[in-house]
Design a protein around this motif. Sequence first.
Motif, PDB file in Angstrom:
ATOM      1  N   SER A 243      -8.812  12.668  -4.450  1.00 16.01           N
ATOM      2  CA  SER A 243      -9.704  11.572  -4.092  1.00 16.01           C
ATOM      3  C   SER A 243     -10.949  11.592  -4.951  1.00 16.01           C
ATOM      4  O   SER A 243     -11.308  12.617  -5.546  1.00 16.01           O
ATOM      5  CB  SER A 243     -10.096  11.666  -2.611  1.00 16.01           C
ATOM      6  OG  SER A 243     -10.788  12.881  -2.356  1.00 16.01           O
TER       7      SER A 243
ATOM      8  N   GLN B 167      -4.851   0.401  -2.814  1.00 19.49           N
ATOM      9  CA  GLN B 167      -4.049   1.626  -2.881  1.00 19.49           C
ATOM     10  C   GLN B 167      -2.572   1.343  -3.173  1.00 19.49           C
ATOM     11  O   GLN B 167      -1.671   1.933  -2.601  1.00 19.49           O
ATOM     12  CB  GLN B 167      -4.198   2.437  -1.592  1.00 19.49           C
ATOM     13  CG  GLN B 167      -5.582   3.006  -1.393  1.00 19.49           C
ATOM     14  CD  GLN B 167      -5.696   3.900  -0.185  1.00 19.49           C
ATOM     15  OE1 GLN B 167      -5.141   3.612   0.881  1.00 19.49           O
ATOM     16  NE2 GLN B 167      -6.411   5.012  -0.324  1.00 19.49           N
TER      17      GLN B 167
ATOM     18  N   ASP C 138      -7.144   8.433  -4.630  1.00 17.50           N
ATOM     19  CA  ASP C 138      -6.833   7.725  -5.877  1.00 17.50           C
ATOM     20  C   ASP C 138      -5.490   8.140  -6.470  1.00 17.50           C
ATOM     21  O   ASP C 138      -4.976   7.471  -7.364  1.00 17.50           O
ATOM     22  CB  ASP C 138      -7.930   7.966  -6.916  1.00 17.50           C
ATOM     23  CG  ASP C 138      -7.817   9.347  -7.551  1.00 17.50           C
ATOM     24  OD1 ASP C 138      -7.989  10.354  -6.824  1.00 17.50           O
ATOM     25  OD2 ASP C 138      -7.538   9.424  -8.760  1.00 17.50           O
TER      26      ASP C 138
ATOM     27  N   LEU D  63      -2.909   5.408  -8.119  1.00 24.04           N
ATOM     28  CA  LEU D  63      -3.151   4.180  -7.382  1.00 24.04           C
ATOM     29  C   LEU D  63      -4.109   3.266  -8.151  1.00 24.04           C
ATOM     30  O   LEU D  63      -4.853   3.713  -9.025  1.00 24.04           O
ATOM     31  CB  LEU D  63      -3.720   4.506  -6.000  1.00 24.04           C
ATOM     32  CG  LEU D  63      -2.897   5.513  -5.181  1.00 24.04           C
ATOM     33  CD1 LEU D  63      -3.559   5.759  -3.838  1.00 24.04           C
ATOM     34  CD2 LEU D  63      -1.464   5.013  -4.991  1.00 24.04           C
TER      35      LEU D  63
ATOM     36  N   LYS E 147       0.837  -1.188   0.000  1.00 24.21           N
ATOM     37  CA  LYS E 147       0.000   0.000   0.000  1.00 24.21           C
ATOM     38  C   LYS E 147       0.876   1.244   0.000  1.00 24.21           C
ATOM     39  O   LYS E 147       1.809   1.352   0.789  1.00 24.21           O
ATOM     40  CB  LYS E 147      -0.912  -0.029   1.230  1.00 24.21           C
ATOM     41  CG  LYS E 147      -1.949   1.070   1.287  1.00 24.21           C
ATOM     42  CD  LYS E 147      -2.847   0.892   2.513  1.00 24.21           C
ATOM     43  CE  LYS E 147      -3.891   1.991   2.598  1.00 24.21           C
ATOM     44  NZ  LYS E 147      -4.762   1.827   3.785  1.00 24.21           N
TER      45      LYS E 147
END
Length: 223
Positions: A184, A211, A190, A205, A160
Motif C-alpha cells: 500500500s 482498484q 496499490d 492496480l 474491483k
Amino acid sequence: MKQSIFVSMLLWLSMSTNGIGQANLPKRMTITLNTHTHSIYINGQTILQPFDLKQINQILGKPSRTETHTRKVRFERRGYRSIPPTSEMVDMTEYYYIYDQWGLMFVKSNSLVKAKPLKLIVFFHNPRIFTNTRAFKYHPQVAFTGTFTLNTQVLSPSQKAVPEGVNEQSQGFTQWGILWGATSIGTVIDRLYSAKASPHLMIYLDAGKTQRISYIKVISKSR
C-alpha cells in the motif's frame, strides 16, 4: 509466371517466420494459469517454465519490437567477519520483447552481479495512476483484450480486484483460489502479490478509488 512464383514465395516466407504463420494465429489471445498444477498456457499451448524466448517465438511469432534500456541500480553486499559490507551503483540492462498486437511483453534484466529471468507482463486497459512504483520504459501500444483465466476464473478488468472488507491492515486474503498479500501507499492498497503460488503473480492496480487491474506480472520459476 516466374514473377508470380517469386512473389508467392516471398509471401510464404514472410508468414512462416520461426516456423509459424501469422495468419494461423488466433485473433483473440488466451492466457490460462493454474497455480494448483503450476501450469501456464498461452493460446492453449503449455508454456515452459522458466519462460523460454525461443518457445514463445514459436507460439506467438517474433515480437513487434525489441527494446533495451540501461539504468543504475544499487547493489548491496553484506559484510562477513573481517570483510565490511559494500554498497555501490551498477548498470542494469533491461530487455523488452514487446507484442504490440496482444498487449503483452516479456522482460528480463541483467547486470554484472545478477541476472533475472524472463517475466510476462500483461497490460489491461486501466492505466496505472499510482506513481509509487517505477514505470516500465516501454509498453505495448494497445491493451490486452483477450481472456486471462486464473484457476478457472476469468479476470475482469472492469471490476474491483480487492475484495470488500480487505484493507492495508489485512494479513492475507483469498481471491481466485490464491492466498494474496498486499502493498500500500499510505493507507491505500496499490498492489497484490501471491503469497505461495507458483507461478508467482503480482497484480498492479490502477488507482485507489477503483482498484482495478492495471497490469499483471507473471514470474515463472523452475520447480
